[in-house]
Design an enzyme around this catalytic site. Structure first.
Site, PDB file in Angstrom:
ATOM      1  N   CYS A 101       0.795  -1.428  -0.041  1.00 30.89           N
ATOM      2  CA  CYS A 101      -0.239  -0.383  -0.096  1.00 30.89           C
ATOM      3  C   CYS A 101       1.029   1.205   0.050  1.00 30.89           C
ATOM      4  O   CYS A 101       0.056   2.433  -0.052  1.00 30.89           O
ATOM      5  CB  CYS A 101      -0.970   0.437   1.564  1.00 30.89           C
ATOM      6  SG  CYS A 101      -0.333   0.273   2.532  1.00 30.89           S
ATOM      7  N   CYS A 147       1.261  -4.229   8.793  1.00 34.32           N
ATOM      8  CA  CYS A 147       1.395  -2.747   8.387  1.00 34.32           C
ATOM      9  C   CYS A 147      -0.193  -2.794   8.815  1.00 34.32           C
ATOM     10  O   CYS A 147      -1.658  -2.895   8.614  1.00 34.32           O
ATOM     11  CB  CYS A 147       1.187  -2.859   6.514  1.00 34.32           C
ATOM     12  SG  CYS A 147       0.182  -1.005   6.345  1.00 34.32           S
ATOM     13  N   CYS A 170      12.392  -7.173  12.513  1.00 36.08           N
ATOM     14  CA  CYS A 170      12.923  -8.628  11.999  1.00 36.08           C
ATOM     15  C   CYS A 170      11.933  -8.903  10.539  1.00 36.08           C
ATOM     16  O   CYS A 170      10.997  -8.921  11.039  1.00 36.08           O
ATOM     17  CB  CYS A 170      13.196  -9.319  12.114  1.00 36.08           C
ATOM     18  SG  CYS A 170      14.214 -10.728  11.381  1.00 36.08           S
TER      19      CYS A 170
END
Length: 188
Positions: A101, A147, A170
């Site tokens: 996105c 996200c 990570c």
């Protein structure tokens, strides 16, 4: 059926529908349709907080947009093999955005060499741009990082990073898109 029985049945159905709607609204509130994220220019300059619609696409739409590896990592919570991703040893100055996105996720200013074979950061660019979930897969208890805008799987957070946070985000290279700093491009 008499009029009273008809009305009583209608009231019971309406009450049942009200309970169902109340339960549905709780489900919706657990999965918000909008989210507040911090926006950043491609140079990493903050541009303020903005409320945006959560990005939702069908699996077919994600498959059309992403490579097979990007899809497997971001949409199916996969992990790329260590030392194979395009950014594990990238130390250029710039900004890491979500491959799905474009949400700003990490700055190269917080990237460090962890020796793990994955891009590692000691903090996200803005806490509101990522979400965290408990991940108990593979018999381990980990913190999954996603996200906030599109719910893409990014990687995991561990408590073995450097100062000042002691954290190691990570991340999978396949979940990131790196934008080299304009100032670095000018020096070039």
């Amino acid at each position: 059926m008499g009029r009273r029985a008809f009305l009583r049945a209608g009231l019971w159905r309406a009450a049942g529908a009200g309970v169902a709607l109340a339960g549905f609204s709780r489900i919706l509130s657990a999965h918000p349709r909008t989210v507040k994220i911090a926006e950043f220019s491609n140079t990493g300059a903050p541009e303020g907080i903005k409320e945006v619609e959560k990005l939702k696409k069908t699996n077919a739409e994600w498959r059309a947009q992403l490579t097979p590896e990007e899809y497997q990592v971001t949409r199916e919570a996969g992990t790329e093999r260590a030392f194979t991703g395009r950014y594990w040893n990238n130390y250029e100055h710039g900004l890491y955005r979500c491959i799905c996105c474009g949400n700003a996720l990490f700055s190269s200013d917080t990237k460090f060499h962890s020796g793990t074979g994955w891009p590692s950061f000691w903090q996200p660019i803005a806490p509101e741009n990522v979400t965290e979930r408990l991940d108990t897969s593979f018999g381990a208890i980990r913190t999954e990082v996603r996200c906030a805008e599109c719910d893409a799987h990014l990687g995991h957070k561990f408590h073995d990073g450097p100062k000042p946070t002691g954290l190691r985000y990570c991340m999978n290279s396949a979940s990131l898109h790196f934008i080299k700093s304009q100032a670095a491009n000018a020096r070039g």
